[in-house]
Design a protein around this motif. Structure first.
Motif, PDB file in Angstrom:
ATOM      1  N   GLN A 111       0.701  -1.192   0.097  1.00 32.26           N
ATOM      2  CA  GLN A 111      -0.004   0.075  -0.011  1.00 32.26           C
ATOM      3  C   GLN A 111       0.866   1.182  -0.198  1.00 32.26           C
ATOM      4  O   GLN A 111       0.563   2.222  -0.500  1.00 32.26           O
ATOM      5  CB  GLN A 111      -0.847  -0.056   1.135  1.00 32.26           C
ATOM      6  CG  GLN A 111      -2.093  -0.953   1.259  1.00 32.26           C
ATOM      7  CD  GLN A 111      -2.962  -0.908   2.280  1.00 32.26           C
ATOM      8  OE1 GLN A 111      -2.763  -0.399   3.265  1.00 32.26           O
ATOM      9  NE2 GLN A 111      -4.314  -1.531   2.127  1.00 32.26           N
ATOM     10  N   HIS A 152       0.565   4.276  -2.662  1.00 30.15           N
ATOM     11  CA  HIS A 152      -0.009   5.528  -2.308  1.00 30.15           C
ATOM     12  C   HIS A 152       1.075   6.647  -2.009  1.00 30.15           C
ATOM     13  O   HIS A 152       0.813   7.807  -1.413  1.00 30.15           O
ATOM     14  CB  HIS A 152      -0.849   5.328  -1.050  1.00 30.15           C
ATOM     15  CG  HIS A 152      -2.249   4.476  -1.283  1.00 30.15           C
ATOM     16  ND1 HIS A 152      -3.247   4.876  -2.215  1.00 30.15           N
ATOM     17  CD2 HIS A 152      -2.678   3.482  -0.844  1.00 30.15           C
ATOM     18  CE1 HIS A 152      -4.078   3.927  -2.235  1.00 30.15           C
ATOM     19  NE2 HIS A 152      -3.796   3.201  -1.304  1.00 30.15           N
ATOM     20  N   THR A 205       0.807  10.611  -1.593  1.00 29.74           N
ATOM     21  CA  THR A 205      -0.598  10.828  -1.307  1.00 29.74           C
ATOM     22  C   THR A 205      -0.861  10.824   0.394  1.00 29.74           C
ATOM     23  O   THR A 205      -0.091  10.276   1.118  1.00 29.74           O
ATOM     24  CB  THR A 205      -1.707  10.104  -1.837  1.00 29.74           C
ATOM     25  OG1 THR A 205      -1.705   8.853  -1.231  1.00 29.74           O
ATOM     26  CG2 THR A 205      -1.141  10.050  -3.598  1.00 29.74           C
ATOM     27  N   GLN A 240      -2.796   9.000   1.712  1.00 24.62           N
ATOM     28  CA  GLN A 240      -2.951   7.660   2.019  1.00 24.62           C
ATOM     29  C   GLN A 240      -1.934   6.838   2.232  1.00 24.62           C
ATOM     30  O   GLN A 240      -2.190   5.720   2.889  1.00 24.62           O
ATOM     31  CB  GLN A 240      -3.842   6.878   0.891  1.00 24.62           C
ATOM     32  CG  GLN A 240      -5.357   7.405   1.126  1.00 24.62           C
ATOM     33  CD  GLN A 240      -5.560   8.627   0.221  1.00 24.62           C
ATOM     34  OE1 GLN A 240      -4.851   8.918  -0.706  1.00 24.62           O
ATOM     35  NE2 GLN A 240      -6.344   9.486   0.589  1.00 24.62           N
ATOM     36  N   ASP A 241      -0.669   7.336   2.053  1.00 27.79           N
ATOM     37  CA  ASP A 241       0.554   6.847   2.420  1.00 27.79           C
ATOM     38  C   ASP A 241       0.654   6.149   3.931  1.00 27.79           C
ATOM     39  O   ASP A 241       0.487   7.314   4.755  1.00 27.79           O
ATOM     40  CB  ASP A 241       1.671   7.593   1.711  1.00 27.79           C
ATOM     41  CG  ASP A 241       3.144   6.793   2.150  1.00 27.79           C
ATOM     42  OD1 ASP A 241       3.085   5.667   2.246  1.00 27.79           O
ATOM     43  OD2 ASP A 241       4.100   7.481   1.993  1.00 27.79           O
ATOM     44  N   SER A 242       1.132   5.119   4.197  1.00 30.03           N
ATOM     45  CA  SER A 242       1.314   4.602   5.418  1.00 30.03           C
ATOM     46  C   SER A 242       2.158   3.551   5.555  1.00 30.03           C
ATOM     47  O   SER A 242       1.901   2.404   5.130  1.00 30.03           O
ATOM     48  CB  SER A 242      -0.022   4.389   6.359  1.00 30.03           C
ATOM     49  OG  SER A 242       0.202   3.730   7.562  1.00 30.03           O
ATOM     50  N   ALA A 279      -6.163  -0.260   8.353  1.00 30.22           N
ATOM     51  CA  ALA A 279      -5.179   0.735   7.197  1.00 30.22           C
ATOM     52  C   ALA A 279      -5.861   0.619   5.748  1.00 30.22           C
ATOM     53  O   ALA A 279      -4.959   0.491   4.970  1.00 30.22           O
ATOM     54  CB  ALA A 279      -3.768   0.444   7.358  1.00 30.22           C
ATOM     55  N   GLY A 280      -7.118   0.212   5.748  1.00 27.11           N
ATOM     56  CA  GLY A 280      -7.731   0.004   4.346  1.00 27.11           C
ATOM     57  C   GLY A 280      -8.382  -1.274   4.424  1.00 27.11           C
ATOM     58  O   GLY A 280      -8.746  -1.885   5.216  1.00 27.11           O
TER      59      GLY A 280
END
Length: 331
Positions: free
Chosen positions: A122, A126, A129, A131-133, A178-179
């Motif tokens: 992920q 991402h 952005t 959403q980057d984690s 996380a999604g």
């Protein structure tokens, strides 16, 4: 030190650059038998260094034992970088060995292979952005200060997080936070966290049987020493880069490094090359470095050069009366 590039190149995302500029960098390549042999050689060397570290740690005498603990911490950290290659299925010609080998590589530092893999892929998707984690969660977009470095280097709270994940897995209440995650991956994560009780129970049993000193020297102390090692190994990837763009030539750093740093980080120094083509075997990323040197914004000569820039930025942000700027805005 960063590479010089023309304003025209610097201002365009990779997707908008002429194909001739990024032809080699973004090219895909299958894992070959030679790539697999190289990775197996790395596994054998890691095993040999682990044996040497154990031998030193168990010797009488403070200096020999301390050297063994540090060596084991360094090898356990290196093994997480080997695990990282397994995450991308770029170590073996078949996908099947990646998970069992990856699980074993992450066990000394209690890193779940599948949980790490889902979060890390992920991160690749991402990057640049909101959403980057990343799985190892210091925020590269936060201001770079002495406090941030200290908190990241000695983040022993991660061990409490692992304990919580293990407890939730055994209770049947583990959930991905996380999604989205497939049911198959969820079951794999739960199984891996459940397996983590085995080394903990084994260590506890050995301690009760009178081998607590050996458990301390071979695992617990190296586990503590490895935390700052791993933090500073991961730190260069995106810190002080442009975190507001999805252009890998601007949001990621490459460090040319030496043969030693390239081996020890398992090619993590060539991080622009890796993000541009994440399924390419790590040992083949060097072939793309010349192109990265021409096109990427953040290319360092060596790790000391990078760490010096980090120290300067932390000192600047930590001065009294100075407003700390986001790490991604640093020059």
């Amino acid at each position: 030190m960063t590479t010089a590039e023309t304003p025209e190149r610097a201002g365009r995302p990779a997707a908008e650059r002429p194909p001739t500029e990024t032809k080699i960098l973004f090219a895909r390549a299958r894992v070959t038998r030679r790539d697999q042999t190289v990775f197996l050689g790395k596994l054998l060397l890691a095993a040999a260094l682990t044996a040497l570290g154990c031998s030193l740690a168990l010797r009488e005498g403070l200096w020999a034992s301390a050297a063994g603990v540090v060596l084991l911490a360094a090898v356990y950290t290196h093994m997480v970088e080997l695990q990282h290659q397994c995450l991308h299925h770029s170590a073996f010609t078949s996908p099947r060995p990646h998970r069992p080998v990856g699980v074993a590589l992450g066990l000394p530092l209690l890193v779940s292979y599948t949980h790490y893999r889902v979060r890390h892929l992920q991160h690749h998707k991402h990057l640049g952005t909101p959403q980057d984690s990343e799985f190892f969660g210091f925020d590269t977009r936060a201001p770079l200060t002495w406090g941030m470095l200290l908190r990241g280097a000695f983040d022993y709270g991660r061990l409490l997080t692992v304990a919580r994940e293990v407890a939730r897995s055994w209770r049947g209440t583990w959930a991905y936070d996380a999604g989205e995650i497939s049911e198959r991956r969820r079951r794999e994560v739960v199984a891996e966290y459940r397996w983590m009780v085995l080394p903990v129970l084994a260590a506890a049993g050995l301690a009760v049987a009178g081998y607590g000193g050996q458990v301390l020297e071979l695992w617990l102390l190296p586990l503590l020493v490895a935390a700052p090692m791993h933090f500073f190994l991961e730190l260069p990837e995106h810190i002080l880069c442009d975190t507001e763009t999805t252009d890998v030539l601007r949001n990621t750093r490459t460090i040319k490094g030496s043969w030693f740093s390239t081996w020890y980080t398992n090619g993590n120094n060539l991080h622009v090359e890796h993000h541009a083509a994440m399924t390419v075997a790590i040992n083949r990323l060097r072939e793309r470095h010349e192109e990265v040197s021409r096109l990427a914004v953040h290319v360092e000569r060596s790790y000391p050069v990078f760490y010096w820039s980090v120290l300067r930025e932390a000192a600047r942000n930590s001065r009294p009366g100075r407003r700390a700027r986001p790490a991604g805005d640093a020059a």
